[in-house]
Design a protein around this motif. Sequence first.
Motif, PDB file in Angstrom:
ATOM      1  N   TYR A   1     -10.891   4.205  -0.386  1.00  0.00           N
ATOM      2  CA  TYR A   1     -10.368   5.156  -1.376  1.00  0.00           C
ATOM      3  C   TYR A   1     -10.567   6.594  -0.904  1.00  0.00           C
ATOM      4  O   TYR A   1      -9.671   7.426  -1.022  1.00  0.00           O
ATOM      5  CB  TYR A   1     -11.055   4.934  -2.729  1.00  0.00           C
ATOM      6  CG  TYR A   1     -10.327   5.560  -3.894  1.00  0.00           C
ATOM      7  CD1 TYR A   1      -9.331   4.860  -4.571  1.00  0.00           C
ATOM      8  CD2 TYR A   1     -10.627   6.852  -4.320  1.00  0.00           C
ATOM      9  CE1 TYR A   1      -8.668   5.421  -5.640  1.00  0.00           C
ATOM     10  CE2 TYR A   1      -9.960   7.415  -5.384  1.00  0.00           C
ATOM     11  CZ  TYR A   1      -8.977   6.707  -6.046  1.00  0.00           C
ATOM     12  OH  TYR A   1      -8.306   7.279  -7.101  1.00  0.00           O
TER      13      TYR A   1
ATOM     14  N   PHE B   1       1.031  10.041   4.254  1.00  0.00           N
ATOM     15  CA  PHE B   1       0.873   8.602   4.078  1.00  0.00           C
ATOM     16  C   PHE B   1       0.535   7.938   5.416  1.00  0.00           C
ATOM     17  O   PHE B   1      -0.366   7.103   5.482  1.00  0.00           O
ATOM     18  CB  PHE B   1       2.125   7.929   3.495  1.00  0.00           C
ATOM     19  CG  PHE B   1       2.048   6.439   3.635  1.00  0.00           C
ATOM     20  CD1 PHE B   1       1.186   5.695   2.844  1.00  0.00           C
ATOM     21  CD2 PHE B   1       2.756   5.784   4.630  1.00  0.00           C
ATOM     22  CE1 PHE B   1       1.049   4.322   3.017  1.00  0.00           C
ATOM     23  CE2 PHE B   1       2.631   4.408   4.818  1.00  0.00           C
ATOM     24  CZ  PHE B   1       1.773   3.678   4.008  1.00  0.00           C
TER      25      PHE B   1
ATOM     26  N   TRP C   1       0.581   4.002  -2.772  1.00  0.00           N
ATOM     27  CA  TRP C   1       0.150   5.336  -2.331  1.00  0.00           C
ATOM     28  C   TRP C   1       1.147   6.398  -2.793  1.00  0.00           C
ATOM     29  O   TRP C   1       0.749   7.438  -3.318  1.00  0.00           O
ATOM     30  CB  TRP C   1      -0.002   5.376  -0.806  1.00  0.00           C
ATOM     31  CG  TRP C   1      -0.645   6.633  -0.330  1.00  0.00           C
ATOM     32  CD1 TRP C   1      -1.966   6.856  -0.111  1.00  0.00           C
ATOM     33  CD2 TRP C   1       0.017   7.872  -0.011  1.00  0.00           C
ATOM     34  NE1 TRP C   1      -2.180   8.139   0.313  1.00  0.00           N
ATOM     35  CE2 TRP C   1      -0.972   8.794   0.381  1.00  0.00           C
ATOM     36  CE3 TRP C   1       1.339   8.286  -0.029  1.00  0.00           C
ATOM     37  CZ2 TRP C   1      -0.684  10.102   0.750  1.00  0.00           C
ATOM     38  CZ3 TRP C   1       1.637   9.594   0.334  1.00  0.00           C
ATOM     39  CH2 TRP C   1       0.628  10.485   0.722  1.00  0.00           C
TER      40      TRP C   1
ATOM     41  N   TRP D   1      -6.226  -4.467  -0.765  1.00  0.00           N
ATOM     42  CA  TRP D   1      -7.104  -4.123   0.354  1.00  0.00           C
ATOM     43  C   TRP D   1      -7.879  -5.350   0.829  1.00  0.00           C
ATOM     44  O   TRP D   1      -8.056  -5.543   2.025  1.00  0.00           O
ATOM     45  CB  TRP D   1      -8.061  -3.002  -0.040  1.00  0.00           C
ATOM     46  CG  TRP D   1      -7.431  -1.644  -0.005  1.00  0.00           C
ATOM     47  CD1 TRP D   1      -6.297  -1.267   0.665  1.00  0.00           C
ATOM     48  CD2 TRP D   1      -7.904  -0.470  -0.656  1.00  0.00           C
ATOM     49  NE1 TRP D   1      -6.047   0.066   0.466  1.00  0.00           N
ATOM     50  CE2 TRP D   1      -7.017   0.583  -0.347  1.00  0.00           C
ATOM     51  CE3 TRP D   1      -8.979  -0.197  -1.483  1.00  0.00           C
ATOM     52  CZ2 TRP D   1      -7.180   1.881  -0.815  1.00  0.00           C
ATOM     53  CZ3 TRP D   1      -9.147   1.093  -1.959  1.00  0.00           C
ATOM     54  CH2 TRP D   1      -8.255   2.123  -1.622  1.00  0.00           C
TER      55      TRP D   1
ATOM     56  N   LEU E   1      -4.937  -2.733  -6.427  1.00  0.00           N
ATOM     57  CA  LEU E   1      -5.142  -2.048  -5.150  1.00  0.00           C
ATOM     58  C   LEU E   1      -6.317  -2.661  -4.405  1.00  0.00           C
ATOM     59  O   LEU E   1      -6.238  -2.911  -3.192  1.00  0.00           O
ATOM     60  CB  LEU E   1      -5.372  -0.549  -5.362  1.00  0.00           C
ATOM     61  CG  LEU E   1      -5.679   0.279  -4.114  1.00  0.00           C
ATOM     62  CD1 LEU E   1      -4.539   0.190  -3.097  1.00  0.00           C
ATOM     63  CD2 LEU E   1      -5.953   1.730  -4.498  1.00  0.00           C
TER      64      LEU E   1
ATOM     65  N   ALA F   1      -2.995   8.417   6.189  1.00  0.00           N
ATOM     66  CA  ALA F   1      -3.832   7.580   5.323  1.00  0.00           C
ATOM     67  C   ALA F   1      -3.823   6.136   5.824  1.00  0.00           C
ATOM     68  O   ALA F   1      -4.869   5.484   5.920  1.00  0.00           O
ATOM     69  CB  ALA F   1      -3.352   7.648   3.883  1.00  0.00           C
ATOM     70  N   TRP F   2      -2.640   5.627   6.162  1.00  0.00           N
ATOM     71  CA  TRP F   2      -2.526   4.256   6.663  1.00  0.00           C
ATOM     72  C   TRP F   2      -3.276   4.104   7.984  1.00  0.00           C
ATOM     73  O   TRP F   2      -4.009   3.141   8.189  1.00  0.00           O
ATOM     74  CB  TRP F   2      -1.058   3.865   6.808  1.00  0.00           C
ATOM     75  CG  TRP F   2      -0.873   2.510   7.401  1.00  0.00           C
ATOM     76  CD1 TRP F   2      -0.349   2.220   8.621  1.00  0.00           C
ATOM     77  CD2 TRP F   2      -1.224   1.244   6.815  1.00  0.00           C
ATOM     78  NE1 TRP F   2      -0.352   0.857   8.829  1.00  0.00           N
ATOM     79  CE2 TRP F   2      -0.886   0.236   7.739  1.00  0.00           C
ATOM     80  CE3 TRP F   2      -1.798   0.877   5.607  1.00  0.00           C
ATOM     81  CZ2 TRP F   2      -1.110  -1.125   7.492  1.00  0.00           C
ATOM     82  CZ3 TRP F   2      -2.027  -0.484   5.363  1.00  0.00           C
ATOM     83  CH2 TRP F   2      -1.674  -1.452   6.287  1.00  0.00           C
TER      84      TRP F   2
ATOM     85  N   THR G   1      -7.959   7.445   1.772  1.00  0.00           N
ATOM     86  CA  THR G   1      -6.533   7.286   1.490  1.00  0.00           C
ATOM     87  C   THR G   1      -6.067   7.982   0.218  1.00  0.00           C
ATOM     88  O   THR G   1      -5.021   8.611   0.210  1.00  0.00           O
ATOM     89  CB  THR G   1      -6.160   5.796   1.385  1.00  0.00           C
ATOM     90  OG1 THR G   1      -6.925   5.182   0.348  1.00  0.00           O
ATOM     91  CG2 THR G   1      -6.400   5.086   2.704  1.00  0.00           C
ATOM     92  N   ILE G   2      -6.824   7.903  -0.844  1.00  0.00           N
ATOM     93  CA  ILE G   2      -6.390   8.421  -2.137  1.00  0.00           C
ATOM     94  C   ILE G   2      -7.041   9.768  -2.452  1.00  0.00           C
ATOM     95  O   ILE G   2      -6.386  10.690  -2.922  1.00  0.00           O
ATOM     96  CB  ILE G   2      -6.699   7.414  -3.276  1.00  0.00           C
ATOM     97  CG1 ILE G   2      -6.132   6.028  -2.953  1.00  0.00           C
ATOM     98  CG2 ILE G   2      -6.180   7.936  -4.607  1.00  0.00           C
ATOM     99  CD1 ILE G   2      -4.645   5.946  -2.705  1.00  0.00           C
TER     100      ILE G   2
ATOM    101  N   ALA H   1       0.519   9.437  -5.267  1.00  0.00           N
ATOM    102  CA  ALA H   1       0.786  10.808  -4.828  1.00  0.00           C
ATOM    103  C   ALA H   1       1.702  11.514  -5.815  1.00  0.00           C
ATOM    104  O   ALA H   1       1.431  12.660  -6.213  1.00  0.00           O
ATOM    105  CB  ALA H   1       1.409  10.803  -3.430  1.00  0.00           C
TER     106      ALA H   1
ATOM    107  N   PHE I   1       0.829  -1.203   0.000  1.00  0.00           N
ATOM    108  CA  PHE I   1       0.000   0.000   0.000  1.00  0.00           C
ATOM    109  C   PHE I   1       0.862   1.252   0.000  1.00  0.00           C
ATOM    110  O   PHE I   1       0.572   2.213  -0.713  1.00  0.00           O
ATOM    111  CB  PHE I   1      -0.954   0.004   1.200  1.00  0.00           C
ATOM    112  CG  PHE I   1      -1.806   1.237   1.251  1.00  0.00           C
ATOM    113  CD1 PHE I   1      -2.714   1.506   0.242  1.00  0.00           C
ATOM    114  CD2 PHE I   1      -1.684   2.142   2.287  1.00  0.00           C
ATOM    115  CE1 PHE I   1      -3.494   2.665   0.268  1.00  0.00           C
ATOM    116  CE2 PHE I   1      -2.452   3.284   2.322  1.00  0.00           C
ATOM    117  CZ  PHE I   1      -3.358   3.548   1.312  1.00  0.00           C
ATOM    118  N   GLU I   2       1.943   1.233   0.746  1.00  0.00           N
ATOM    119  CA  GLU I   2       2.850   2.386   0.795  1.00  0.00           C
ATOM    120  C   GLU I   2       3.419   2.678  -0.595  1.00  0.00           C
ATOM    121  O   GLU I   2       3.424   3.826  -1.046  1.00  0.00           O
ATOM    122  CB  GLU I   2       3.971   2.119   1.793  1.00  0.00           C
ATOM    123  CG  GLU I   2       4.916   3.283   1.987  1.00  0.00           C
ATOM    124  CD  GLU I   2       5.940   3.013   3.086  1.00  0.00           C
ATOM    125  OE1 GLU I   2       6.593   3.977   3.504  1.00  0.00           O
ATOM    126  OE2 GLU I   2       6.087   1.853   3.529  1.00  0.00           O
TER     127      GLU I   2
END
Length: 192
Positions: free
Chosen positions: A153, A183, A90, A135, A131, A186-187, A156-157, A94, A86-87
């Motif tokens: 979403y 980040f 993400w 998840w 993605l 978001a996490w 996080t996004i 970004a 995910f990192e």
Amino acid sequence: MIKKEKISDKRTALLNATLTLVNNHGFHNTPMSKIAKLAGVAPATIYLYFENKQDLVNKLYLEVKEDFSNCAFEGYSEDLSVKKGFELIWFNIANYKLSQIKETNFLTQCDNSPMIEEEIRVEGLKHLQPLLNLWQRGKNEGIIKPLSYYVLYAFTIYPLSFLLGMQERDIYTLSETEKEETFKAAWDAIRI
């Protein structure tokens, strides 16, 4: 061979002109005549590549969505842990959103407009499948909250679109340190 390059160039010019005009004037204030003029082609040339304006916009959406997805999943492997995967995704997203301004603005308009047909929107979502799979794996492993993909979403996004808007208006620019902190936020929003 030269003819194919010319054809491709005109098609690309039409897509780029549409991207620019939609970003500057919206979908409804982007007539085919303006697209043709900005692309440097005769208006009838558009119909060699696209059935109509809807077809042109749909194809542009899918191409931009594919490019976005290719960037989002660059270097990603299902072997990564949920957090590391995910990192990576993400930060790729970004970096794309904060550097590919025209494309990001276009996708944002598409997300908020009925102009994109639902079947095309669903096809575009398929590009995000890695993605969604990540998840789901995180949910199955008890790492990610059991929320819908839309909520995940959104937390996080989607905030990256807000930050892009602030950057576009010269109100705020996300530093690398702040990107790291964003980040983490978001996490923290989605992890159990």
